[in-house]
Design a protein around this motif. Structure first.
Motif, mmCIF file in Angstrom:
data_model
loop_
_atom_site.group_PDB
_atom_site.id
_atom_site.type_symbol
_atom_site.label_atom_id
_atom_site.label_comp_id
_atom_site.label_asym_id
_atom_site.label_seq_id
_atom_site.Cartn_x
_atom_site.Cartn_y
_atom_site.Cartn_z
ATOM 1 N N ASN A 82 0.543 -1.141 0.139
ATOM 2 C CA ASN A 82 -0.027 0.198 0.014
ATOM 3 C C ASN A 82 1.323 0.942 -0.262
ATOM 4 O O ASN A 82 1.008 2.285 0.740
ATOM 5 C CB ASN A 82 -0.894 0.153 0.976
ATOM 6 N N PRO A 83 2.019 1.554 -1.273
ATOM 7 C CA PRO A 83 2.594 2.830 -0.950
ATOM 8 C C PRO A 83 2.273 4.327 -0.831
ATOM 9 O O PRO A 83 2.606 5.232 -0.183
ATOM 10 C CB PRO A 83 3.560 2.384 -2.712
ATOM 11 N N ASP A 84 0.491 4.297 -2.005
ATOM 12 C CA ASP A 84 -0.009 5.805 -1.632
ATOM 13 C C ASP A 84 -0.723 5.307 0.293
ATOM 14 O O ASP A 84 -0.593 6.562 0.341
ATOM 15 C CB ASP A 84 -1.187 5.750 -2.428
ATOM 16 N N GLY A 85 -0.683 4.813 0.626
ATOM 17 C CA GLY A 85 -1.330 4.735 1.952
ATOM 18 C C GLY A 85 -2.624 5.161 1.723
ATOM 19 O O GLY A 85 -3.131 5.811 3.639
ATOM 20 N N ILE A 86 -3.162 4.376 1.340
ATOM 21 C CA ILE A 86 -4.693 4.505 1.079
ATOM 22 C C ILE A 86 -5.559 4.070 2.262
ATOM 23 O O ILE A 86 -4.696 2.764 3.432
ATOM 24 C CB ILE A 86 -5.490 4.008 -0.405
ATOM 25 N N HIS A 87 -6.767 4.536 2.714
ATOM 26 C CA HIS A 87 -7.459 3.448 4.087
ATOM 27 C C HIS A 87 -8.079 2.121 3.578
ATOM 28 O O HIS A 87 -8.458 2.220 2.600
ATOM 29 C CB HIS A 87 -8.549 4.437 4.531
ATOM 30 N N LEU A 88 -8.117 1.199 4.296
ATOM 31 C CA LEU A 88 -8.060 0.271 3.969
ATOM 32 C C LEU A 88 -8.769 -0.326 5.103
ATOM 33 O O LEU A 88 -8.909 -0.727 6.241
ATOM 34 C CB LEU A 88 -7.043 -0.972 3.885
ATOM 35 N N ASP A 89 -10.408 -0.749 4.948
ATOM 36 C CA ASP A 89 -11.021 -1.433 5.925
ATOM 37 C C ASP A 89 -11.469 -2.317 6.000
ATOM 38 O O ASP A 89 -10.006 -3.000 5.729
ATOM 39 C CB ASP A 89 -12.582 -0.801 5.446
ATOM 40 N N LYS A 90 -11.962 -2.790 7.751
ATOM 41 C CA LYS A 90 -11.669 -3.576 7.839
ATOM 42 C C LYS A 90 -13.214 -4.531 8.446
ATOM 43 O O LYS A 90 -13.853 -3.805 8.989
ATOM 44 C CB LYS A 90 -10.300 -4.223 9.185
ATOM 45 N N MET A 91 -12.377 -5.976 8.312
ATOM 46 C CA MET A 91 -14.163 -6.416 9.463
ATOM 47 C C MET A 91 -14.169 -5.686 10.420
ATOM 48 O O MET A 91 -13.569 -5.911 11.261
ATOM 49 C CB MET A 91 -14.003 -8.277 8.947
ATOM 50 N N GLY A 92 -16.009 -5.387 10.915
ATOM 51 C CA GLY A 92 -15.888 -4.519 12.075
ATOM 52 C C GLY A 92 -15.806 -3.322 12.691
ATOM 53 O O GLY A 92 -15.863 -2.672 12.484
ATOM 54 N N ASP A 93 -15.280 -2.431 11.068
ATOM 55 C CA ASP A 93 -15.332 -1.351 11.071
ATOM 56 C C ASP A 93 -16.990 -0.055 10.844
ATOM 57 O O ASP A 93 -16.512 0.213 11.318
ATOM 58 C CB ASP A 93 -14.842 -0.923 9.988
ATOM 59 N N TYR A 94 -17.900 -1.491 10.341
ATOM 60 C CA TYR A 94 -19.053 -0.507 10.030
ATOM 61 C C TYR A 94 -19.747 -1.135 11.343
ATOM 62 O O TYR A 94 -19.985 -2.521 10.608
ATOM 63 C CB TYR A 94 -19.057 -0.179 8.672
ATOM 64 N N ARG A 95 -21.247 -0.079 11.070
ATOM 65 C CA ARG A 95 -22.560 -1.254 11.688
ATOM 66 C C ARG A 95 -22.724 -1.292 9.957
ATOM 67 O O ARG A 95 -22.930 -1.144 8.804
ATOM 68 C CB ARG A 95 -23.218 -0.011 12.295
ATOM 69 N N VAL A 96 -23.960 -2.694 10.261
ATOM 70 C CA VAL A 96 -24.499 -2.617 8.851
ATOM 71 C C VAL A 96 -26.495 -2.616 9.182
ATOM 72 O O VAL A 96 -26.520 -2.627 10.159
ATOM 73 C CB VAL A 96 -24.067 -4.540 8.511
ATOM 74 N N LYS A 97 -26.822 -2.321 8.050
ATOM 75 C CA LYS A 97 -28.571 -2.642 8.296
ATOM 76 C C LYS A 97 -28.691 -3.755 6.894
ATOM 77 O O LYS A 97 -27.516 -3.717 5.921
ATOM 78 C CB LYS A 97 -28.748 -0.915 7.715
ATOM 79 N N ALA A 98 -29.806 -3.563 7.441
ATOM 80 C CA ALA A 98 -30.190 -5.191 5.594
ATOM 81 C C ALA A 98 -31.901 -4.766 5.837
ATOM 82 O O ALA A 98 -32.263 -3.924 6.462
ATOM 83 C CB ALA A 98 -30.167 -6.538 6.569
ATOM 84 N N HIS A 99 -32.097 -4.653 3.810
ATOM 85 C CA HIS A 99 -33.459 -4.992 3.801
ATOM 86 C C HIS A 99 -33.440 -6.040 3.148
ATOM 87 O O HIS A 99 -32.474 -6.258 2.066
ATOM 88 C CB HIS A 99 -33.837 -3.477 3.502
ATOM 89 N N HIS A 100 -35.311 -6.534 1.879
ATOM 90 C CA HIS A 100 -35.109 -6.967 1.277
ATOM 91 C C HIS A 100 -35.543 -6.362 0.109
ATOM 92 O O HIS A 100 -36.734 -4.910 -0.100
ATOM 93 C CB HIS A 100 -35.888 -7.704 1.905
ATOM 94 N N GLU A 101 -35.686 -6.392 -0.765
ATOM 95 C CA GLU A 101 -35.497 -6.539 -2.447
ATOM 96 C C GLU A 101 -36.252 -7.084 -3.186
ATOM 97 O O GLU A 101 -35.932 -8.460 -2.896
ATOM 98 C CB GLU A 101 -34.657 -5.705 -2.870
#
Length: 550
Positions: free
Chosen positions: A47-66
């Motif tokens: 990661n030479p540019d040092g971009i932010h890499l998300d990891k498991m557990g970083d965000y809360r999750v919402k779900a819906h159905h289609e």
């Protein structure tokens, strides 16, 4: 002097059938290994540019159905498919997406991939799990091209969302669905990446034939039952308009995109060594060097630590983290720095039976034999019930013999029929036990110790030989009685009658008036039909290889 030749003739017929229906199967090479480059399964990227890499557990999750409507092409069948969409909360911009593809069975969007889809969503992916598209098909005649189009509908559903980057939508396929993914990737060249769990790299005939043969051995079944596997997987399914058995699951598009292969070291269903070798060869031929292989100790076919039949069985240690990190790195276009093959040594017990093919003549004979024998058994059962009713009626009315069997043929028929049917039940029990063991192994469980599935085969072989000897004695007795009654002399009697001697009827009347087999038509019909049905059962045993004595 008479019984032995009859016995030899009957055994010769049945042994010949067993050998003529035998299917060769090459098990070599055995115990193949694919050594990994490191026992570590972690996945890392430069990661030479040092971009932010998300990891498991970083965000809360919402779900819906289609809901989407999947149409099975070439038919008027439609299926309303529910799709559960999981999205990370609090993220900006377009996110990568993943569509999940079902393995065998009838999974829905609510009971499949829940933990993995939640994990990826918590790392910034928009995920979609749909009801498995099946329409009116079964596991035997699944429509893979139609299924691929249904999954592609959901891929396009994700691409059309404002918070999804259409160029970064990948797939997550497991087991059976890796046959479907090959069709999907030929239709849709814009899928960004694929995560494949225990991929079925070979055709269904070869892949399923491999795992059934392997599992029969692991379950401790008698080696004779392997002949059942060989003959069964030589069925020409095209005769029944089933064309999915011999599909080629690889083409120039199948492994042309970034691919993660994940295997469980306790997987007893997948040809892992030859599978990895073929994937690497196909990917390199397509110009793709981005293939990562991970093997997880203790885990089963679907990367679970234990019996998948039990709810809440956890995934392999570190798998979710490794898989998520790989997907994040691919979605961000980074170069992988961890070794391409890591984890436990990959092992395969026997070779994939790639020379296995459909045999139409064998299939037609199998169908004709089993259907005819079933009909004969059904007719003999009906006749036996009628005979039982007639016998009861005669006993109540104090009439004479109901069936009129003579010379002990009635008792002999009952004894030999009972023994033959008991052998058929024993064969079914042995086969049933090994099938249940295979199912347990497939779910990641431990089968019960081999019992009837081991000792039943030689026992049935011995019993069948004794049954054939008993039939030879019955036929000898029939010939003997017929000779005493003059039946065998009818040609010479006809000649004598033409020369002016007594008539055939007069000569027959002068002999013992008792009939050869039975004095009633019902008794004679029961004897003939039951004899044919039992010979049909013996031919079925011969078809499945029970008369190959070695």
């Amino acid at each position: 002097m008479t019984s032995l030749p009859i016995f030899v003739i009957l055994m010769g017929i049945l042994v010949s059938v067993s050998h003529l229906t035998a299917v060769p199967w090459k098990y070599d090479p055995v115990d193949q290994n694919f050594p990994t480059l490191t026992p570590d399964t972690s996945v890392t990227f430069d990661n030479p540019d040092g971009i932010h890499l998300d990891k498991m557990g970083d965000y809360r999750v919402k779900a819906h159905h289609e809901t989407v409507t999947a149409v099975r092409e070439g038919t008027d069948e439609r299926q309303e498919i529910r799709v559960q969409i999981r999205e990370p909360l609090g993220v900006q911009g377009e996110r990568p997406g993943v569509v999940f593809m079902h393995g065998a069975g009838y999974g829905t969007c609510d009971n499949s991939f829940g933990d993995v889809a939640e994990t990826l969503a918590s790392a910034g992916f928009v995920t979609a799990v749909l009801d498995k598209p099946v329409w009116s098909t079964t596991d035997a005649n699944r429509d893979y091209p139609a299924s691929a189009r249904a999954y592609d509908q959901v891929i396009n559903l994700l691409r059309a969302k404002q918070n999804v980057d259409p160029a970064r939508v990948g797939i997550y396929a497991t087991s059976e669905s890796t046959w479907i993914s090959s069709f999907l990737l030929s239709m849709d060249k814009d899928v960004a990446f694929q995560i494949l769990l225990s991929p079925m790299v070979y055709s269904p005939r070869h892949a399923v034939g491999f795992f059934v043969a392997q599992d029969f051995a692991i379950a401790g079944a008698n080696q004779g039952y392997q002949s059942v596997v060989r003959r069964l997987f030589s069925t020409d399914a095209s005769l029944f308009n089933i064309n999915s058995l011999d599909i080629d699951p690889t083409d120039e598009n199948t492994y042309a995109i970034p691919t993660l292969l994940a295997y469980g070291a306790k997987d007893v269903m997948t040809a892992q060594v030859e599978g990895v070798q073929r994937v690497l060869a196909e990917a390199h031929a397509a110009g793709n060097e981005n293939v990562t292989v991970r093997s997880y100790a203790v885990s089963n076919h679907v990367l679970r630590l234990g019996d998948e039949a039990n709810t809440g069985t956890p995934l392999a240690d570190h798998y979710q983290e490794d898989m998520t990190n790989w997907a994040v790195g691919q979605a961000n276009g980074l170069r992988q720095t961890s070794p391409s093959a890591g984890g436990a040594t990959i092992h395969q017990s026997i070779a994939v039976p790639t020379d296995l093919r459909g045999r139409p003549v064998l299939t037609i004979y199998m169908l004709a034999l089993h259907i005819l024998t079933f009909l004969l058994l059904l007719i003999s059962l009906v006749l036996a019930l009628v005979a039982g009713g007639v016998k009861i009626h005669h006993l109540i009315r104090h009439k004479g013999p109901a069936l009129g069997f003579s010379h002990g043929f009635g008792g002999s028929l009952a004894t030999v029929t009972g023994t033959t049917l008991a052998s058929l039940v024993l064969f079914a029990a042995g086969l049933g036990q090994v099938i249940m063991a295979v199912v347990k192994l497939g779910w990641g469980g431990v089968p019960d110790p081999a019992g009837v599935s081991y000792w039943s085969w030689p026992v049935i072989q011995v019993v069948c030989a004794l049954v054939i000897w008993a039939w030879s004695r019955i036929f000898t007795r029939m010939a003997e009685v017929a000779s005493f009654k003059g039946v065998s002399q009818i040609p010479s009697q006809l000649k004598a009658h033409r020369a002016g001697g007594p008539t055939v009827a007069q000569q027959m009347h002068s002999n013992d008036p008792q009939p050869v087999v039975a004095s009633t038509r019902l008794g004679l019909a029961l004897f003939i039909v039951t004899t044919l049905a039992m010979f049909g059962v013996l031919l079925i045993f011969a078809f499945w290889g029970l008369f190959i004595y070695y």
